[in-house]
Motif scaffolding. Structure first.
Motif, PDB file in Angstrom:
ATOM      1  N   LYS A 145      28.197  29.314 -99.937  1.00  0.00           N
ATOM      2  CA  LYS A 145      27.803  30.420-100.822  1.00  0.00           C
ATOM      3  C   LYS A 145      29.013  31.195-101.325  1.00  0.00           C
ATOM      4  O   LYS A 145      29.088  31.568-102.489  1.00  0.00           O
ATOM      5  CB  LYS A 145      26.849  31.369-100.080  1.00  0.00           C
ATOM      6  N   LYS A 146      29.963  31.432-100.444  1.00  0.00           N
ATOM      7  CA  LYS A 146      31.170  32.170-100.798  1.00  0.00           C
ATOM      8  C   LYS A 146      31.967  31.392-101.859  1.00  0.00           C
ATOM      9  O   LYS A 146      32.411  31.966-102.847  1.00  0.00           O
ATOM     10  CB  LYS A 146      31.993  32.383 -99.532  1.00  0.00           C
ATOM     11  N   ALA A 166      30.270  31.483-105.198  1.00  0.00           N
ATOM     12  CA  ALA A 166      30.365  32.797-105.834  1.00  0.00           C
ATOM     13  C   ALA A 166      31.755  33.065-106.401  1.00  0.00           C
ATOM     14  O   ALA A 166      31.887  33.704-107.445  1.00  0.00           O
ATOM     15  CB  ALA A 166      29.987  33.886-104.832  1.00  0.00           C
ATOM     16  N   TYR A 167      32.806  32.582-105.722  1.00  0.00           N
ATOM     17  CA  TYR A 167      34.166  32.965-106.105  1.00  0.00           C
ATOM     18  C   TYR A 167      35.036  31.824-106.635  1.00  0.00           C
ATOM     19  O   TYR A 167      36.177  32.063-107.026  1.00  0.00           O
ATOM     20  CB  TYR A 167      34.863  33.642-104.926  1.00  0.00           C
TER      21      TYR A 167
END
Length: 151
Positions: free
Chosen positions: A85-86, A89-90
């Motif tokens: 997820k991280k 997102a980035y």
């Protein structure tokens, strides 16, 4: 100090611990279709291209960045779903170039070790002696060039 190839970096929305174990390096190679040293080379070339303001090399593939960071987060202790997820997102569209230095740092520590992991040199006990050069042992004449006298 143990050489566990771990580093802590400011990335995305905080400070995270990253580590690539041998197993994660093998997974990185499998996911990217390239060995870790090749990936490191491509990331370095991409970072240099960014600094120079030119296009990154064709050899720099998106998974080199995303998978290195994702696996580094997992190796650093984050669960796999949170790491995915991280990264989504980035490291999404339009964000890959800014993440190249992070991926390069993570992989560099895994392959070469962190500077703080270098063993400290213990002071030598007793007297130390100066080393003599091979030329000094040869018996050849030595000379020095003298400065010209001033007028």
């Amino acid at each position: 100090m143990s050489r566990n190839a771990e580093t802590t970096l400011d990335w995305a929305d905080g400070t995270y611990r990253f580590r690539l174990s041998i197993e994660q390096l093998a997974e990185l190679q499998e996911k990217c279709g390239a060995g870790p040293w090749y990936i490191q080379w491509a990331l370095e070339a991409g970072a240099l291209a960014r600094v120079a303001g030119v296009a990154p090399p064709k050899d720099l593939a998106a998974p080199y960045v995303t998978e290195t960071i994702r696996l580094g987060l997992i190796g650093g202790g984050m669960d796999a779903i949170s790491a995915l997820k991280k990264v989504r997102a980035y490291c999404g569209e339009g964000q890959l170039a800014q993440n190249v230095p992070t991926a390069y740092a993570i992989l560099g520590v895994a392959l070469q070790g962190a500077p703080e992991d270098e063993p400290t040199k213990k002071p030598r006990a007793g007297k130390t002696t100066a080393k003599t050069s091979r030329a000094g042992k040869s018996g050849s004449r030595t000379f020095t060039v003298q400065d010209k006298p001033s007028a």
